[in-house]
Design a protein around this motif. Structure first.
Motif, PDB file in Angstrom:
ATOM      1  N   ALA A  26     -91.295  78.460  62.634  1.00 10.40           N
ATOM      2  CA  ALA A  26     -90.571  79.348  61.730  1.00 10.40           C
ATOM      3  C   ALA A  26     -91.263  79.526  60.394  1.00 10.40           C
ATOM      4  O   ALA A  26     -90.996  80.493  59.696  1.00 10.40           O
ATOM      5  CB  ALA A  26     -89.154  78.809  61.506  1.00 10.40           C
ATOM      6  N   PHE A  27     -92.144  78.599  60.014  1.00  5.94           N
ATOM      7  CA  PHE A  27     -92.735  78.634  58.683  1.00  5.94           C
ATOM      8  C   PHE A  27     -94.116  79.257  58.760  1.00  5.94           C
ATOM      9  O   PHE A  27     -95.117  78.575  58.913  1.00  5.94           O
ATOM     10  CB  PHE A  27     -92.799  77.216  58.134  1.00  5.94           C
ATOM     11  N   MET A  71     -81.169  70.398  52.309  1.00  2.00           N
ATOM     12  CA  MET A  71     -80.061  71.299  52.010  1.00  2.00           C
ATOM     13  C   MET A  71     -80.541  72.497  51.212  1.00  2.00           C
ATOM     14  O   MET A  71     -80.189  73.649  51.508  1.00  2.00           O
ATOM     15  CB  MET A  71     -78.974  70.556  51.232  1.00  2.00           C
ATOM     16  N   SER A  72     -81.371  72.252  50.196  1.00  2.00           N
ATOM     17  CA  SER A  72     -81.897  73.355  49.399  1.00  2.00           C
ATOM     18  C   SER A  72     -82.744  74.283  50.262  1.00  2.00           C
ATOM     19  O   SER A  72     -82.601  75.507  50.205  1.00  2.00           O
ATOM     20  CB  SER A  72     -82.735  72.813  48.231  1.00  2.00           C
ATOM     21  N   LEU A  76     -81.978  78.337  51.354  1.00  3.96           N
ATOM     22  CA  LEU A  76     -82.925  79.403  51.051  1.00  3.96           C
ATOM     23  C   LEU A  76     -83.448  80.051  52.329  1.00  3.96           C
ATOM     24  O   LEU A  76     -83.614  81.281  52.393  1.00  3.96           O
ATOM     25  CB  LEU A  76     -84.087  78.856  50.222  1.00  3.96           C
ATOM     26  N   PHE A  77     -83.697  79.239  53.346  1.00  4.27           N
ATOM     27  CA  PHE A  77     -84.183  79.776  54.620  1.00  4.27           C
ATOM     28  C   PHE A  77     -83.124  80.671  55.258  1.00  4.27           C
ATOM     29  O   PHE A  77     -83.445  81.722  55.835  1.00  4.27           O
ATOM     30  CB  PHE A  77     -84.571  78.636  55.556  1.00  4.27           C
ATOM     31  N   ASP A  78     -81.848  80.278  55.148  1.00  7.24           N
ATOM     32  CA  ASP A  78     -80.771  81.137  55.653  1.00  7.24           C
ATOM     33  C   ASP A  78     -80.792  82.494  54.950  1.00  7.24           C
ATOM     34  O   ASP A  78     -80.579  83.539  55.583  1.00  7.24           O
ATOM     35  CB  ASP A  78     -79.408  80.473  55.432  1.00  7.24           C
ATOM     36  N   TYR A  79     -81.040  82.467  53.637  1.00  5.70           N
ATOM     37  CA  TYR A  79     -81.091  83.729  52.889  1.00  5.70           C
ATOM     38  C   TYR A  79     -82.160  84.653  53.451  1.00  5.70           C
ATOM     39  O   TYR A  79     -81.911  85.862  53.641  1.00  5.70           O
ATOM     40  CB  TYR A  79     -81.367  83.453  51.410  1.00  5.70           C
ATOM     41  N   ILE A  90     -86.405  88.498  55.728  1.00  5.44           N
ATOM     42  CA  ILE A  90     -87.392  88.603  54.673  1.00  5.44           C
ATOM     43  C   ILE A  90     -88.529  87.643  55.008  1.00  5.44           C
ATOM     44  O   ILE A  90     -88.284  86.483  55.346  1.00  5.44           O
ATOM     45  CB  ILE A  90     -86.768  88.244  53.302  1.00  5.44           C
ATOM     46  N   LYS A  91     -89.752  88.103  54.921  1.00 10.51           N
ATOM     47  CA  LYS A  91     -90.884  87.274  55.324  1.00 10.51           C
ATOM     48  C   LYS A  91     -91.053  86.073  54.401  1.00 10.51           C
ATOM     49  O   LYS A  91     -90.843  86.158  53.193  1.00 10.51           O
ATOM     50  CB  LYS A  91     -92.172  88.100  55.347  1.00 10.51           C
TER      51      LYS A  91
END
Length: 207
Positions: A26-27, A71-72, A76-79, A90-91
Motif C-alpha cells: 500500500a505504501f 493510530m496517527s 491519515l491513510f484512511d483520509y 489520493i496518491k
C-alpha cells in the motif's frame, strides 16, 4: 541477519507504516514535497519550502509510542484512501513528517504532529477529512535546515541523536537563528526499500 518481516517491524517503530500494511504493497511513494536549496554545507543543507497544504493528525503525550504512531498513520491513510469529503483516493507522497514540539503544555508533554504532503492536484482545494482528528494544515513558507541519514530508524532516540548532530554542525558554522528545541523527522521510503534509505531531520529558521 534480521529477516524482512523483522526489518518491517523495526520500521514501524520509527513512526512509519506498520509492517502488515506495507506487506500489502500500500505504501508506494509518488510526489515529493518540493523545495529549493539555499545553502549546501558538509553535513546538511538549508532549503526554502513554499507554502503548501498537508494533511495532519496530532498526538500529545510524554512519548510517541508505537500504538500512537499507528493510530496517527492509519487516520491519515484512511483520509487518502477515501475518507474525505470527495470520497476520492489520493496518491501517497513523501516525506511523511512528524513535528516534535517539546513542552507543549503545562504538564511538560510534547506534541507529535504527523503529516502527509498533499499532491499538486489537491493543493488548491484539498478535500476535507471525515475524521475530526484529522485536519488540513496550510504550512507557511519555511526555511529549513536538513540533515540526511540512512538506515532504519529504531525510535525517537535516533531522531533526537540526528537532531543534536545537526545542531552541533550548524552551531559550528555560526548558523544560530534556528529553532533547535523542536524539529521535524522526515521519512521518504517504503519499508521494502532496504538500501539507500532516505531519512532527514529538519529544524526551522526562527521567524
Amino acid at each position: 541477519m534480521m529477516k524482512p518481516i523483522q526489518l518491517l517491524a523495526v520500521f514501524a517503530v520509527a513512526f512509519q507504516l506498520p509492517s502488515f500494511l506495507a506487506a500489502q504493497g500500500a505504501f508506494e511513494v509518488g510526489e515529493i514535497a518540493p523545495y529549493t536549496i539555499v545553502k549546501e554545507a558538509k553535513n546538511y543543507e538549508i532549503r526554502s519550502y513554499a507554502p503548501a497544504n498537508w494533511v495532519c493528525r496530532d498526538h500529545t503525550g510524554d512519548n510517541f509510542r508505537n500504538r500512537d504512531q499507528a493510530m496517527s498513520f492509519f487516520d491519515l491513510f484512511d483520509y487518502i484512501t477515501g475518507q474525505n469529503s470527495a470520497e476520492t483516493d489520493i496518491k501517497m507522497t513523501a516525506p511523511v513528517t512528524v513535528h516534535t514540539q517539546n513542552n507543549f503544555d503545562a504538564q511538560g508533554n510534547s506534541q507529535y504532529k504527523m503529516c502527509f504532503y498533499l499532491p499538486a492536484i489537491h493543493q488548491a482545494n484539498p478535500p476535507s477529512p471525515k475524521n475530526s482528528a484529522v485536519y488540513i494544515e496550510n504550512r507557511p513558507a519555511l526555511i529549513l535546515a536538513a540533515r540526511r541519514f540512512g538506515g532504519f530508524v529504531k525510535g525517537q532516540r535516533d531522531w533526537n541523536e540526528h537532531k543534536e548532530a545537526l545542531k552541533a554542525d550548524m552551531k559550528a558554522d555560526n548558523e544560530l537563528d534556528f529553532d533547535f528545541d523542536n524539529f521535524y523527522g522526515a521519512s521518504y521510503d517504503s519499508p521494502y526499500t532496504f538500501k539507500d534509505r532516505r531519512n532527514e531531520v529538519w529544524v526551522a529558521k526562527l521567524q
